[in-house]
Design a protein around this motif. Structure first.
Motif, PDB file in Angstrom:
ATOM      1  N   LEU A 206      25.377  72.114 -41.954  1.00 32.32           N
ATOM      2  CA  LEU A 206      25.060  72.722 -43.241  1.00 32.32           C
ATOM      3  C   LEU A 206      24.612  74.155 -43.023  1.00 32.32           C
ATOM      4  CD1 LEU A 206      23.047  69.956 -45.141  1.00 32.32           C
ATOM      5  CD2 LEU A 206      25.278  70.875 -45.783  1.00 32.32           C
ATOM      6  N   ILE A 207      25.073  75.036 -43.871  1.00 30.42           N
ATOM      7  CA  ILE A 207      24.650  76.431 -43.846  1.00 30.42           C
ATOM      8  C   ILE A 207      23.644  76.609 -44.984  1.00 30.42           C
ATOM      9  CG2 ILE A 207      25.357  78.839 -43.897  1.00 30.42           C
ATOM     10  CD1 ILE A 207      26.470  77.200 -41.550  1.00 30.42           C
ATOM     11  N   GLY A 208      22.414  76.911 -44.618  1.00 35.81           N
ATOM     12  CA  GLY A 208      21.373  76.974 -45.644  1.00 35.81           C
ATOM     13  C   GLY A 208      21.120  75.582 -46.184  1.00 35.81           C
ATOM     14  N   THR A 209      21.041  75.487 -47.489  1.00 32.34           N
ATOM     15  CA  THR A 209      20.776  74.192 -48.120  1.00 32.34           C
ATOM     16  C   THR A 209      21.963  73.616 -48.852  1.00 32.34           C
ATOM     17  OG1 THR A 209      19.951  75.317 -50.113  1.00 32.34           O
ATOM     18  CG2 THR A 209      18.324  74.726 -48.407  1.00 32.34           C
ATOM     19  N   ASN A 210      22.992  74.440 -49.148  1.00 35.05           N
ATOM     20  CA  ASN A 210      24.077  73.920 -49.972  1.00 35.05           C
ATOM     21  C   ASN A 210      25.431  74.581 -49.686  1.00 35.05           C
ATOM     22  OD1 ASN A 210      23.447  76.414 -51.031  1.00 35.05           O
ATOM     23  ND2 ASN A 210      23.710  75.780 -53.171  1.00 35.05           N
ATOM     24  N   GLN A 211      25.683  74.937 -48.417  1.00 36.59           N
ATOM     25  CA  GLN A 211      26.961  75.554 -48.082  1.00 36.59           C
ATOM     26  C   GLN A 211      27.506  74.994 -46.766  1.00 36.59           C
ATOM     27  OE1 GLN A 211      25.902  79.801 -48.173  1.00 36.59           O
ATOM     28  NE2 GLN A 211      27.254  80.050 -49.948  1.00 36.59           N
ATOM     29  N   VAL A 212      28.833  75.032 -46.636  1.00 35.09           N
ATOM     30  CA  VAL A 212      29.514  74.708 -45.374  1.00 35.09           C
ATOM     31  C   VAL A 212      30.625  75.734 -45.196  1.00 35.09           C
ATOM     32  CG1 VAL A 212      29.011  72.236 -45.435  1.00 35.09           C
ATOM     33  CG2 VAL A 212      31.110  73.094 -46.526  1.00 35.09           C
ATOM     34  N   TYR A 213      31.146  75.814 -43.953  1.00 36.90           N
ATOM     35  CA  TYR A 213      32.302  76.674 -43.707  1.00 36.90           C
ATOM     36  C   TYR A 213      33.569  75.867 -43.963  1.00 36.90           C
ATOM     37  CZ  TYR A 213      29.834  80.661 -41.702  1.00 36.90           C
ATOM     38  OH  TYR A 213      29.043  81.766 -41.537  1.00 36.90           O
ATOM     39  N   LEU A 214      34.369  76.358 -44.925  1.00 40.12           N
ATOM     40  CA  LEU A 214      35.646  75.740 -45.271  1.00 40.12           C
ATOM     41  C   LEU A 214      36.768  76.539 -44.602  1.00 40.12           C
ATOM     42  CD1 LEU A 214      36.911  73.502 -47.110  1.00 40.12           C
ATOM     43  CD2 LEU A 214      37.141  75.276 -48.864  1.00 40.12           C
TER      44      LEU A 214
ATOM     45  N   LEU B 112      32.737  80.584 -46.567  1.00 35.99           N
ATOM     46  CA  LEU B 112      31.576  79.841 -47.034  1.00 35.99           C
ATOM     47  C   LEU B 112      31.905  79.178 -48.362  1.00 35.99           C
ATOM     48  CD1 LEU B 112      28.549  82.176 -46.196  1.00 35.99           C
ATOM     49  CD2 LEU B 112      28.991  79.888 -45.282  1.00 35.99           C
ATOM     50  N   HIS B 113      31.558  77.894 -48.480  1.00 33.95           N
ATOM     51  CA  HIS B 113      31.878  77.120 -49.681  1.00 33.95           C
ATOM     52  C   HIS B 113      30.614  76.363 -50.133  1.00 33.95           C
ATOM     53  CE1 HIS B 113      34.491  74.962 -52.488  1.00 33.95           C
ATOM     54  NE2 HIS B 113      33.821  73.862 -52.155  1.00 33.95           N
ATOM     55  N   GLU B 114      30.318  76.489 -51.388  1.00 33.81           N
ATOM     56  CA  GLU B 114      29.117  75.835 -51.926  1.00 33.81           C
ATOM     57  C   GLU B 114      29.406  74.367 -52.247  1.00 33.81           C
ATOM     58  OE1 GLU B 114      26.288  76.399 -55.814  1.00 33.81           O
ATOM     59  OE2 GLU B 114      26.774  78.206 -54.651  1.00 33.81           O
ATOM     60  N   ILE B 115      28.506  73.487 -51.823  1.00 37.33           N
ATOM     61  CA  ILE B 115      28.651  72.048 -52.075  1.00 37.33           C
ATOM     62  C   ILE B 115      27.347  71.512 -52.682  1.00 37.33           C
ATOM     63  CG2 ILE B 115      30.441  71.474 -50.425  1.00 37.33           C
ATOM     64  CD1 ILE B 115      26.826  71.067 -49.453  1.00 37.33           C
ATOM     65  N   LYS B 116      27.353  70.249 -53.082  1.00 41.46           N
ATOM     66  CA  LYS B 116      26.154  69.597 -53.599  1.00 41.46           C
ATOM     67  C   LYS B 116      25.697  68.540 -52.595  1.00 41.46           C
ATOM     68  CE  LYS B 116      24.281  66.933 -57.493  1.00 41.46           C
ATOM     69  NZ  LYS B 116      24.578  66.291 -58.796  1.00 41.46           N
ATOM     70  N   VAL B 117      24.467  68.677 -52.153  1.00 38.04           N
ATOM     71  CA  VAL B 117      23.904  67.715 -51.199  1.00 38.04           C
ATOM     72  C   VAL B 117      23.297  66.549 -51.987  1.00 38.04           C
ATOM     73  CG1 VAL B 117      22.223  67.341 -49.364  1.00 38.04           C
ATOM     74  CG2 VAL B 117      23.438  69.525 -49.527  1.00 38.04           C
ATOM     75  N   LEU B 118      23.799  65.347 -51.728  1.00 36.69           N
ATOM     76  CA  LEU B 118      23.323  64.155 -52.432  1.00 36.69           C
ATOM     77  C   LEU B 118      22.169  63.478 -51.702  1.00 36.69           C
ATOM     78  CD1 LEU B 118      26.794  62.628 -53.371  1.00 36.69           C
ATOM     79  CD2 LEU B 118      25.326  64.074 -54.793  1.00 36.69           C
ATOM     80  N   SER B 119      22.243  63.497 -50.373  1.00 33.93           N
ATOM     81  CA  SER B 119      21.204  62.852 -49.583  1.00 33.93           C
ATOM     82  C   SER B 119      21.217  63.446 -48.184  1.00 33.93           C
ATOM     83  CB  SER B 119      21.429  61.334 -49.509  1.00 33.93           C
ATOM     84  OG  SER B 119      20.487  60.714 -48.657  1.00 33.93           O
TER      85      SER B 119
END
Length: 370
Positions: free
Chosen positions: A310-318, A326-333
């Motif tokens: 995870l990059i920061g709290t809500n990103q991954v490298y796509l 960098l792509h923003e995602i939603k962390v569920l758990s």
């Protein structure tokens, strides 16, 4: 003269060195962050969304489910009752754990019972002439009384005048005072409320026990509660009845439990809430620490990835072709090692390893994870 010439030559050498350095700096080309032909090879992970089980890591200390703190309700010296009252001694349900000397109190109770019977006998003539319909019931009661045994219940009557008559002669007051003393007499014997073991206590015969004194702690082994702390986010996902798998670092084995209670109070210092898990086993002991996972449902259309990518709290490298974005995602758990996320399409590829040199727009040579 020679000294002046030396100083001038030294200054000229320094100035020449500074000039050469500036010239070389102006001719040097800035290094490329990702030169053509030098693309780093990185591991990528192919996304396949689906149902991901939600596992919440927990750790906590076992406390016996049946646990009582024992306190003295009466005063007296400890008598020998067969078993010693010490830590580690077991007692079966209903057996006597401790006996206190009740001789003085017992004699006082017998005296009170005799006085009460005397008062009833003296009232018999008045009952006979004023309340003849009550006489038979009271004669039966008097004849059934044995001062060495607990008193039977008072005869019932619907005659309000007769009840007032008894109250005026303090019959009801004496009777209930005696019943209270009978109840207190029973407290000179400490009876085990369930089958269990003393984990605290050390009373020797002859020791004086005072009212309110703590006698010990009594627990039932085999049935325990595990108190664990979880984050507010995880707490919102846990439900009563969720399954829990537990292990110990000290003894081998797995134990299964169930969530039985969830606190609504947030600990201000840790910002966590308490969850209580029931677990049963004769191998377990109070005070043991267990670790494990709560299995609380799951997430649809999600994917589990290593937490450290995870990059920061809500990103991954796509990966787009061969370029990292960098792509923003939603962390569920978020667990100890894994994170459950959503927001990626099936078949897309993400950077699947920790690569500190990665940056947005970097050209890489992808290698798909097995």
């Amino acid at each position: 003269m020679k000294r002046q010439v030396t100083i001038v030559l030294g200054v000229l050498v320094i100035l020449a060195g500074v000039g050469v350095n500036k010239y070389l700096s102006s001719k040097a080309k800035p290094p490329k962050r990702n030169p053509q032909g030098g693309k780093p090879t990185v591991l990528v992970q192919k996304v396949q969304n689906g149902f991901v089980k939600n596992t919440i890591p927990v750790t906590g200390k076992l406390v016996a489910k049946n646990r009582v703190e024992l306190f003295a309700e009466v005063q007296g010296s400890v008598l020998n009752s067969g078993k010693t009252f010490k830590e580690g001694v077991s007692f079966s349900n209903g057996s006597r754990m401790l006996k206190l000397d009740s001789t003085e109190f017992h004699l006082s109770l017998l005296s009170a019972k005799s006085d009460f019977l005397n008062s009833l006998i003296q009232l018999t003539p008045d009952i006979k002439y004023d309340f003849r319909e009550e006489l038979d019931r009271w004669n039966v009661f008097i004849n059934s009384v044995n001062i060495e045994q607990p008193f039977p219940a008072l005869p019932k009557s619907k005659n309000k005048k007769f009840l007032n008559f008894l109250i005026s002669r303090s019959i009801s007051n004496q009777y209930y005072t005696i019943k209270s003393q009978e109840e207190k007499l029973s407290k000179f014997n400490l009876i085990a409320p369930f089958s269990g073991t003393l984990i605290e206590g050390n009373l020797q015969p002859g020791s004086m026990v005072r009212v309110g004194q703590k006698l010990g702690t009594f627990i039932q082994g085999g049935e325990y509660e595990l108190e664990v702390s979880v984050s507010m986010n995880d707490g919102s996902l846990i439900k009563i009845g969720d399954s829990v798998l537990l292990q110990s670092e000290d003894i081998p084995g797995n134990w299964y439990g169930k969530v039985v209670r969830i606190s609504v109070h947030i600990d201000q210092s840790t910002q966590t809430l308490k969850v209580y898990v029931n677990v049963s086993s004769k191998k377990l002991k109070e005070g043991m620490y267990l670790t494990g996972s709560i299995y609380s449902g799951g997430f649809e259309n999600a994917v589990s990835i290593p937490r450290n990518i995870l990059i920061g709290t809500n990103q991954v490298y796509l990966l787009k072709d061969t370029v990292l974005q960098l792509h923003e995602i939603k962390v569920l758990s978020i667990g100890e090692n894994q994170a459950v996320i959503e927001g990626l399409s099936d078949g897309s590829k993400i950077l699947g390893q920790v690569y500190s040199a990665a940056y947005n727009g970097m050209i890489v040579k992808p290698q798909l994870e097995n």
